[in-house]
Enzyme design. Sequence first.
Site, PDB file in Angstrom:
ATOM      1  N   CYS A   2       0.869  -1.187   0.000  1.00 31.16           N
ATOM      2  CA  CYS A   2       0.000   0.000   0.000  1.00 31.16           C
ATOM      3  C   CYS A   2       0.903   1.234   0.000  1.00 31.16           C
ATOM      4  O   CYS A   2       2.115   1.139   0.105  1.00 31.16           O
ATOM      5  CB  CYS A   2      -0.850   0.018   1.265  1.00 31.16           C
ATOM      6  SG  CYS A   2      -1.782  -1.487   1.500  1.00 31.16           S
ATOM      7  N   ARG A  27       1.308   1.881  -5.998  1.00 27.42           N
ATOM      8  CA  ARG A  27       1.538   0.909  -4.913  1.00 27.42           C
ATOM      9  C   ARG A  27       0.250   0.219  -4.509  1.00 27.42           C
ATOM     10  O   ARG A  27       0.249  -0.727  -3.721  1.00 27.42           O
ATOM     11  CB  ARG A  27       2.146   1.600  -3.696  1.00 27.42           C
ATOM     12  CG  ARG A  27       3.519   2.200  -3.904  1.00 27.42           C
ATOM     13  CD  ARG A  27       4.021   2.862  -2.645  1.00 27.42           C
ATOM     14  NE  ARG A  27       4.193   1.883  -1.594  1.00 27.42           N
ATOM     15  CZ  ARG A  27       5.272   1.115  -1.451  1.00 27.42           C
ATOM     16  NH1 ARG A  27       6.249   1.204  -2.328  1.00 27.42           N
ATOM     17  NH2 ARG A  27       5.364   0.236  -0.487  1.00 27.42           N
ATOM     18  N   TRP A  74      -3.764  -1.598  -1.143  1.00 32.67           N
ATOM     19  CA  TRP A  74      -3.677  -2.819  -1.949  1.00 32.67           C
ATOM     20  C   TRP A  74      -4.046  -3.937  -0.965  1.00 32.67           C
ATOM     21  O   TRP A  74      -3.232  -4.364  -0.152  1.00 32.67           O
ATOM     22  CB  TRP A  74      -2.259  -3.012  -2.483  1.00 32.67           C
ATOM     23  CG  TRP A  74      -2.110  -4.258  -3.303  1.00 32.67           C
ATOM     24  CD1 TRP A  74      -1.625  -5.472  -2.894  1.00 32.67           C
ATOM     25  CD2 TRP A  74      -2.478  -4.449  -4.667  1.00 32.67           C
ATOM     26  NE1 TRP A  74      -1.660  -6.382  -3.915  1.00 32.67           N
ATOM     27  CE2 TRP A  74      -2.181  -5.787  -5.021  1.00 32.67           C
ATOM     28  CE3 TRP A  74      -3.021  -3.617  -5.622  1.00 32.67           C
ATOM     29  CZ2 TRP A  74      -2.409  -6.299  -6.290  1.00 32.67           C
ATOM     30  CZ3 TRP A  74      -3.249  -4.135  -6.896  1.00 32.67           C
ATOM     31  CH2 TRP A  74      -2.952  -5.450  -7.211  1.00 32.67           C
ATOM     32  N   ASN A  98       1.055  -0.047   6.064  1.00 31.83           N
ATOM     33  CA  ASN A  98       1.413  -0.878   4.908  1.00 31.83           C
ATOM     34  C   ASN A  98       2.116  -2.098   5.484  1.00 31.83           C
ATOM     35  O   ASN A  98       2.982  -1.979   6.333  1.00 31.83           O
ATOM     36  CB  ASN A  98       2.359  -0.114   3.973  1.00 31.83           C
ATOM     37  CG  ASN A  98       2.865  -1.004   2.843  1.00 31.83           C
ATOM     38  OD1 ASN A  98       2.160  -1.927   2.438  1.00 31.83           O
ATOM     39  ND2 ASN A  98       4.071  -0.752   2.372  1.00 31.83           N
ATOM     40  N   GLY A  99       1.705  -3.304   5.044  1.00 33.76           N
ATOM     41  CA  GLY A  99       2.371  -4.515   5.533  1.00 33.76           C
ATOM     42  C   GLY A  99       1.350  -5.562   5.941  1.00 33.76           C
ATOM     43  O   GLY A  99       0.164  -5.469   5.630  1.00 33.76           O
ATOM     44  N   GLU A 481       7.778 -19.898 -20.777  1.00 34.23           N
ATOM     45  CA  GLU A 481       7.642 -18.554 -20.191  1.00 34.23           C
ATOM     46  C   GLU A 481       8.674 -17.600 -20.784  1.00 34.23           C
ATOM     47  O   GLU A 481       8.367 -16.456 -21.099  1.00 34.23           O
ATOM     48  CB  GLU A 481       7.780 -18.634 -18.664  1.00 34.23           C
ATOM     49  CG  GLU A 481       7.803 -17.305 -17.933  1.00 34.23           C
ATOM     50  CD  GLU A 481       6.557 -16.450 -18.154  1.00 34.23           C
ATOM     51  OE1 GLU A 481       5.557 -16.953 -18.719  1.00 34.23           O
ATOM     52  OE2 GLU A 481       6.591 -15.260 -17.787  1.00 34.23           O
ATOM     53  N   LYS A 485       7.641 -14.189 -22.695  1.00 33.82           N
ATOM     54  CA  LYS A 485       8.171 -12.877 -22.272  1.00 33.82           C
ATOM     55  C   LYS A 485       8.814 -12.169 -23.461  1.00 33.82           C
ATOM     56  O   LYS A 485       8.586 -10.987 -23.690  1.00 33.82           O
ATOM     57  CB  LYS A 485       9.203 -13.059 -21.149  1.00 33.82           C
ATOM     58  CG  LYS A 485       8.620 -13.363 -19.790  1.00 33.82           C
ATOM     59  CD  LYS A 485       8.196 -12.133 -19.045  1.00 33.82           C
ATOM     60  CE  LYS A 485       6.742 -11.940 -18.774  1.00 33.82           C
ATOM     61  NZ  LYS A 485       5.765 -12.916 -18.692  1.00 33.82           N
ATOM     62  N   GLU A 488       6.155 -11.023 -26.086  1.00 33.90           N
ATOM     63  CA  GLU A 488       5.235  -9.935 -25.718  1.00 33.90           C
ATOM     64  C   GLU A 488       5.976  -8.631 -25.444  1.00 33.90           C
ATOM     65  O   GLU A 488       5.389  -7.570 -25.535  1.00 33.90           O
ATOM     66  CB  GLU A 488       4.360 -10.328 -24.538  1.00 33.90           C
ATOM     67  CG  GLU A 488       5.058 -10.623 -23.249  1.00 33.90           C
ATOM     68  CD  GLU A 488       4.068 -10.891 -22.112  1.00 33.90           C
ATOM     69  OE1 GLU A 488       2.916 -10.472 -22.193  1.00 33.90           O
ATOM     70  OE2 GLU A 488       4.474 -11.542 -21.141  1.00 33.90           O
ATOM     71  N   HIS A 504      12.200 -33.556 -33.061  1.00 32.17           N
ATOM     72  CA  HIS A 504      10.997 -33.966 -33.819  1.00 32.17           C
ATOM     73  C   HIS A 504      10.431 -32.814 -34.626  1.00 32.17           C
ATOM     74  O   HIS A 504       9.219 -32.665 -34.755  1.00 32.17           O
ATOM     75  CB  HIS A 504       9.945 -34.524 -32.845  1.00 32.17           C
ATOM     76  CG  HIS A 504      10.433 -35.697 -32.071  1.00 32.17           C
ATOM     77  ND1 HIS A 504      10.586 -36.943 -32.596  1.00 32.17           N
ATOM     78  CD2 HIS A 504      10.873 -35.785 -30.786  1.00 32.17           C
ATOM     79  CE1 HIS A 504      11.063 -37.777 -31.681  1.00 32.17           C
ATOM     80  NE2 HIS A 504      11.245 -37.094 -30.571  1.00 32.17           N
ATOM     81  N   LYS A 603      -3.121  -5.475 -19.486  1.00 32.12           N
ATOM     82  CA  LYS A 603      -2.649  -6.115 -18.244  1.00 32.12           C
ATOM     83  C   LYS A 603      -3.629  -7.198 -17.813  1.00 32.12           C
ATOM     84  O   LYS A 603      -3.229  -8.226 -17.329  1.00 32.12           O
ATOM     85  CB  LYS A 603      -2.492  -5.078 -17.128  1.00 32.12           C
ATOM     86  CG  LYS A 603      -1.951  -5.661 -15.831  1.00 32.12           C
ATOM     87  CD  LYS A 603      -0.588  -6.323 -16.024  1.00 32.12           C
ATOM     88  CE  LYS A 603      -0.157  -7.096 -14.806  1.00 32.12           C
ATOM     89  NZ  LYS A 603       1.021  -7.955 -15.086  1.00 32.12           N
TER      90      LYS A 603
HETATM   91  C1  AGP Z   1       1.934 -12.427 -19.028  1.00 31.81           C
HETATM   92  O1  AGP Z   1       3.146 -11.713 -19.099  1.00 31.81           O
HETATM   93  C2  AGP Z   1       0.860 -11.829 -19.899  1.00 31.81           C
HETATM   94  N1  AGP Z   1       0.666 -10.453 -19.603  1.00 31.81           N
HETATM   95  C3  AGP Z   1      -0.417 -12.663 -19.940  1.00 31.81           C
HETATM   96  O2  AGP Z   1      -0.086 -13.864 -20.566  1.00 31.81           O
HETATM   97  C4  AGP Z   1      -1.062 -13.006 -18.580  1.00 31.81           C
HETATM   98  O3  AGP Z   1      -0.255 -13.904 -17.863  1.00 31.81           O
HETATM   99  C5  AGP Z   1      -2.427 -13.670 -18.865  1.00 31.81           C
HETATM  100  O4  AGP Z   1      -3.244 -12.737 -19.535  1.00 31.81           O
HETATM  101  C6  AGP Z   1      -3.121 -14.147 -17.582  1.00 31.81           C
HETATM  102  O5  AGP Z   1      -3.402 -13.072 -16.747  1.00 31.81           O
HETATM  103  P1  AGP Z   1      -3.902 -13.368 -15.232  1.00 31.81           P
HETATM  104  O6  AGP Z   1      -2.788 -14.085 -14.546  1.00 31.81           O
HETATM  105  O7  AGP Z   1      -4.192 -12.021 -14.656  1.00 31.81           O
HETATM  106  O8  AGP Z   1      -5.130 -14.236 -15.328  1.00 31.81           O
END
Ligand code: AGP
Length: 608
Positions: A2, A27, A74, A98-99, A481, A485, A488, A504, A603
Amino acid sequence: MCGIIGYIGKRNAVSVVLEGLRRLEYRGYDSAGIAFFSNKGIEVRRRRGKIKDLTSMLEPENLTSHTTIGHTRWATHGKPSEENAHPHRSNGIVLVHNGIIENYLPLKKKMIEKGYQFTSETDTEVVCHLIENYAREYPLEDAVREALKEIKGAYALAVIKEDEPDKIVGVRKDCPLVVGLGEGEFFIASDVPAFLNYSRDILFLDDGEVAVLTSKDVKITGLDGVPVKKRVQSVSWSPSMAEKGGYKHFMLKEIYEQPRAIADTLRGRFNAESGSVNLEEFGFKEEDLNSLEKIFIVACGTSYHAALIGKYMIEGLVRIPVEVDIASEFRYRKPIIKSGDLMIVITQSGETADTLAAQREAKKLGAKVFTICNVVGSTSSREADAVFYTHSGPEIGVASTKAFTTQIVGLYLFAISAGNIKGLISEDMSKEFLRELLVLPGKVEKALATDESIKMVAKQFFKARGFLYLGRGTNYPIALEGALKLKEISYIHAEGYPAGEMKHGPIALIDEELPVIVLVPKDNLYDKIISNIQEVKTRGGKIISITNDVDGEVCDISDKCILVPETNLYLTTVLMAVPVQLLAYHIGVLRGCDVDQPRNLAKSVTVE
Ligand code: AGP
């Protein structure tokens, strides 16, 4: 996490604090509030929602004051609501926090027995009543010191008392708190951005230090009341850099926050001495587990990669079959899920439409659902039967980093606690697993130290047309992953593949232009992955190995070798995740991409 702020001085404290809260909104932003001295004593205004909602609610009142504290929340305990928003009050004591107070339940019981009435679901309110109790016989700063002797957990507090209007007391343990020095005015806040427009002269408080701000001066002491000499530091950040804690992007800041995020997620949830894990947050009783025949895990994107790691952990330690689905596929494949089955939902935001749809489908078919989620009060957390919150704090960068590694930690705790209950993990094994968890934040710090080497790799390969990521076992999801990364953040095509599967098909991609990132922990699959590296080398591929094998052959046969600390096969995934996060970040920056808000992405994907 927070944001807290306090101001005492000649300006209108209400405006200074509201502006500071806006600068701390990164935050946390699910509810906010202020407390200010007026001719009526201390007044409190709070509301659910963002700072702008609080500000517009207060505008018509034209509030003025010389001493004010504020908070942007938060949520970690208690849903986002006006009642749970800070500041909290107990008679003449008002504070913001906060904590996480680990022992708030026994303390809450004790304060109720003393006759205190609780009006919120938060852990913070306990601190308020405790200080109020001591403030009946001590001045405010001593009452705070006495109360903290009973508190376990992490805190940054700003406290005011009705009959001491020219005073704000601040104290910290495991949460940041800084003091800003002005001419006849003083600031206290979670972070520098809150008051950077007014002061660049900062006292960075350390754990156990108490700051007493008045309109005349600031006094810093230890919890024992002994004065502490602090060096004034001056910061030259711009306000926007300050909101990123001096980092260029939120993504880099959040990659570097992972040691703290993991430590905060672990806090209060297990006892390494006894080898016990607190399972109730997973909504489980012993009998549930013993009759459990199947577990499903659903998620999207990065959370799906955590789900795949969860499968290895749960099948390895709990010996219950686990099916992992990409959430958007789950409900269309006529899943054979029934009452008594368990679905684990993994979602940082708790609002991903595909994941919510899968969660609702599982509920409809009678399964029990628990969610591993980072946002208190989110839809997934409200609709689940139980919630394990990752306390990683708000994740602002679109690319998920600290949420991912704390999801892995949550799954690890679940697997150990479930394996314990089923009698499949001995007490000694459990202690060993938990000891590794205790030292994980420190090992993540060491993995972060690969940053400079990773930057060199990025400089060498950021123009590549594509990347291949290879891993085996628990690190196959990390290969996925790493590829995600990179895609994206830098818009370069990348594939994650099980190393054994490369021959394969994907091996046709190998040539001198293609960088191949290989995750090579020293484990039972080491020799096999070394042969996969040889297969790539003989075709001219460039090998970048990420390994914990300091003196093994892998670095001899790689073009670049990134060393991370050793740990067990499950937590190795966290240590391997850090370099691939950093690689994606540095390549994205070198390619001039908008790292925090990559094109086409959001996001939280709240559409199907
Ligand atoms: C991850 O870097 C991406 N932004 C995206 O794949 C994300 O993980 C996915 O949309 C799932 O989001 P969530 O964990 O909020 O459900």
